[in-house]
Write an enzyme that holds these catalytic residues in place. Sequence first.
Site, PDB file in Angstrom:
ATOM      1  CB  CYS A  59      -0.886   0.009   1.254  1.00  0.00           C
ATOM      2  SG  CYS A  59      -1.821  -1.504   1.453  1.00  0.00           S
ATOM      3  NE  ARG A  76       4.095   1.805  -1.481  1.00  0.00           N
ATOM      4  CZ  ARG A  76       5.222   1.825  -0.743  1.00  0.00           C
ATOM      5  NH1 ARG A  76       6.276   2.445  -1.207  1.00  0.00           N
ATOM      6  NH2 ARG A  76       5.299   1.209   0.407  1.00  0.00           N
ATOM      7  CD1 TRP A  91      -1.580  -4.663  -4.688  1.00  0.00           C
ATOM      8  CD2 TRP A  91      -1.470  -6.162  -3.047  1.00  0.00           C
ATOM      9  NE1 TRP A  91      -1.403  -5.877  -5.277  1.00  0.00           N
ATOM     10  CE2 TRP A  91      -1.339  -6.822  -4.299  1.00  0.00           C
ATOM     11  CE3 TRP A  91      -1.428  -6.911  -1.904  1.00  0.00           C
ATOM     12  CZ2 TRP A  91      -1.181  -8.199  -4.400  1.00  0.00           C
ATOM     13  CZ3 TRP A  91      -1.268  -8.277  -1.992  1.00  0.00           C
ATOM     14  CH2 TRP A  91      -1.147  -8.910  -3.238  1.00  0.00           C
ATOM     15  CG  ASN A 130       2.142  -0.533   3.502  1.00  0.00           C
ATOM     16  OD1 ASN A 130       1.611  -1.570   3.138  1.00  0.00           O
ATOM     17  ND2 ASN A 130       3.390  -0.217   3.202  1.00  0.00           N
ATOM     18  N   GLY A 131       0.548  -2.609   5.870  1.00  0.00           N
ATOM     19  CA  GLY A 131       1.127  -3.681   6.679  1.00  0.00           C
ATOM     20  C   GLY A 131       0.067  -4.715   7.028  1.00  0.00           C
ATOM     21  CD  GLU A 158      20.657 -16.457  -3.640  1.00  0.00           C
ATOM     22  OE1 GLU A 158      20.829 -17.253  -4.595  1.00  0.00           O
ATOM     23  OE2 GLU A 158      20.445 -15.254  -3.806  1.00  0.00           O
ATOM     24  CE  LYS A 176      22.070 -12.397  -4.934  1.00  0.00           C
ATOM     25  NZ  LYS A 176      21.444 -13.569  -5.444  1.00  0.00           N
ATOM     26  CD  GLU A 194      24.417 -12.360  -8.474  1.00  0.00           C
ATOM     27  OE1 GLU A 194      24.141 -12.181  -9.666  1.00  0.00           O
ATOM     28  OE2 GLU A 194      23.607 -12.796  -7.663  1.00  0.00           O
ATOM     29  CG  HIS A 219      32.233 -37.051   0.748  1.00  0.00           C
ATOM     30  ND1 HIS A 219      32.568 -38.365   0.999  1.00  0.00           N
ATOM     31  CD2 HIS A 219      31.167 -36.778   1.530  1.00  0.00           C
ATOM     32  CE1 HIS A 219      31.711 -38.874   1.876  1.00  0.00           C
ATOM     33  NE2 HIS A 219      30.852 -37.941   2.225  1.00  0.00           N
ATOM     34  CE  LYS A 224      16.640  -8.244 -11.374  1.00  0.00           C
ATOM     35  NZ  LYS A 224      17.203  -8.874 -10.152  1.00  0.00           N
TER      36      LYS A 224
HETATM   37  C1  AGP Z   1      20.700 -13.840  -9.178  1.00  0.00           C
HETATM   38  O1  AGP Z   1      21.198 -12.908  -8.246  1.00  0.00           O
HETATM   39  C2  AGP Z   1      21.110 -13.520 -10.595  1.00  0.00           C
HETATM   40  N1  AGP Z   1      20.738 -12.206 -10.959  1.00  0.00           N
HETATM   41  C3  AGP Z   1      20.692 -14.590 -11.580  1.00  0.00           C
HETATM   42  O2  AGP Z   1      21.200 -15.827 -11.111  1.00  0.00           O
HETATM   43  C4  AGP Z   1      19.170 -14.756 -11.806  1.00  0.00           C
HETATM   44  O3  AGP Z   1      18.577 -15.326 -10.663  1.00  0.00           O
HETATM   45  C5  AGP Z   1      18.985 -15.695 -13.007  1.00  0.00           C
HETATM   46  O4  AGP Z   1      19.530 -15.078 -14.136  1.00  0.00           O
HETATM   47  C6  AGP Z   1      17.514 -16.044 -13.267  1.00  0.00           C
HETATM   48  O5  AGP Z   1      16.797 -14.881 -13.601  1.00  0.00           O
HETATM   49  P1  AGP Z   1      15.186 -14.974 -13.599  1.00  0.00           P
HETATM   50  O6  AGP Z   1      14.791 -15.229 -12.180  1.00  0.00           O
HETATM   51  O7  AGP Z   1      14.721 -13.656 -14.104  1.00  0.00           O
HETATM   52  O8  AGP Z   1      14.793 -16.116 -14.491  1.00  0.00           O
END
Ligand code: AGP
Length: 606
Positions: free
Chosen positions: A2, A27, A74, A98-99, A478, A482, A485, A501, A601
């Site tokens: 919201c 939003r 929302w 909002n919440g 993950e 992070k 990248e 192993h 992205k």
């Molecule tokens: C994650 O931090 C990266 N930006 C990358 O691994 C991303 O998750 C991947 O390219 C998949 O993108 P999507 O979720 O838009 O399919």
Amino acid sequence: MCGIIGIVGKQPVADRLIESLKRLEYRGYDSAGIAGVVDGKVQRRRAQGKIKALEAVLADEPLNAATGIGHTRWATHGAPNVKNAHPHTAGRVTLVHNGIIENFAELKAELIAAGRTFESDTDTEVIAQLIDAELATGLAPLDAFKATLDRLTGAYALAVLVEGEDNLVLGARRGSPLVVGEGQGEMFLGSDALAVGPFTNRVIYLDEGDYVALDHDSHRIFDASGASVTRPVRVVPTSAVMLEKGNYRHFMEKEIHDQPEGCQRTIAAYVDTLTSRASVPGDIDFAKLERIQIVACGTSYIAGVVGKYLIEQLADLPVDVEIASEFRYRTPAIRKDALVVAMSQSGETADTLAALRYCKAKGMKSAVVVNATESTMAREVDVVWPIHCGPEIGVASTKAFTAQVSVMIALAIAAAKARGTIDAAEERRLVKVLLEAPRLIAEAIGLEDAIKEIAADVAKARDVLYLGRGPMSALALEGALKLKEISYIHAEGYAAGELKHGPIALVDDQTPIVILAPHDSYFEKSASNMSEVMARGGQVIFITDTEGVKHAPAGAKVVVTAPASDPLVSTLVMSAPIQLLAYHVAVVKGADVDQPRNLAKSVTVE
Ligand code: AGP
């Protein structure tokens, strides 16, 4: 989520409230409303649908007020209609929120028992009723407000008007952002700097638990304990894009901090807080479903792995998770009576789209867990499961990851109930656990200062190992992704049981080893892995929780203590420390956090 605006002004407020609400449209919302103090009385104007519907109402019934509040809703509790649209009024009090108030049901029952009647199905109205009840005891508005805040659990950003007070707007925040805008002879309150941007570039970002009383010439800010505090005034750029970053240096930082609110919104789309039931859109018969095939890339793949653990454990439903770029070329032996679930923030990733189309061509029913609901994948599947986390600008996925995991949790609960592996009471318990997750994520984000101190050391490393067991083995992947990248430091995520192993050969006194170990059924094993690496000189960063810290072996280089949480939501809570670690290491290294080299992205090419 919201949007909120409040203005204590000296000129007509209706058009300015509308202007601000238009800046908050990004939003997402399904109804809107404003209210103002007219000759001491509060008048409301509300409409279902978009802001132009509200403008039509105002054309018929102008609002001649100088102090007012506004809201884009929302829907979380109660259908998106005028009755449930904000602002909500109870007696002398009118407010916008909002919440999600987690304890609204018991508070509502108490108020009804005390003879109060309700006009809406919302949790928000409970807050107005409580404040009005406190006023009726003779408390001044600010004291009545504080007494009410102390009774609420859950998340809120609030803007409040009180009948008879045309030089007062009250505000408060916990789990949902709220800012004060400093004007000349007028004051503003808004969900973010964008909301107050048309009126001022002097912005105060309220802290968690803060509440505030605004009048034409002043803002009195108090912390959660009720102590008067001063918060810094920031001069923010007026360009809309820059404003979207607020007081954050990078979109990634903002998006990490957006997660409590983002997950709240995601969860609200998949649980009914009145019946405490979880559900996913579409006619999937989980009782008959033989298998789920998840296809995804990168962080979305990792969210799928978390989903596998939870769905199999709760619903006894087999789940395969595969990296899309491998799946689509290996002639997989798939059965058409399985459900293919693509996971993708963008909904455009080429490999995931190809894998999805492969499965559809085999006759499988298809779904997508997606942020971009107008994307190619969303248009091609049978069922869309939106993650509702708002635009994610930073290339490194953070709030989309926790939103995807939130959908996976809701799916696991719904599938388990449909398959009879949990009963109604257990479903209610699990839904309550899920509803409390945003508050715990906010607490975990509060570890940022401790994480910052670790980052300087980790930034010097050549290699970093991340270890975890169960769903934490996915989070280890993950955490490593992070860090890689955005800081360009080599990192690997491993199932902690795999250490002996091979990877243990990497351990020396130069390699930071991040061990993710909430106090769950895997904890003892993870603790012994920690002793194994420390015996070889490993520098352990032990990320546990308030229960695990009591049992952690001595000798870790650093112990980070997240809030304790049910295993159902521990991946949501433990995500914040690993995201913040990667972010602050990248900042120390001066990396281009939002646009890391070589990355896009959305990878729409193979
Ligand atoms: C994650 O931090 C990266 N930006 C990358 O691994 C991303 O998750 C991947 O390219 C998949 O993108 P999507 O979720 O838009 O399919």
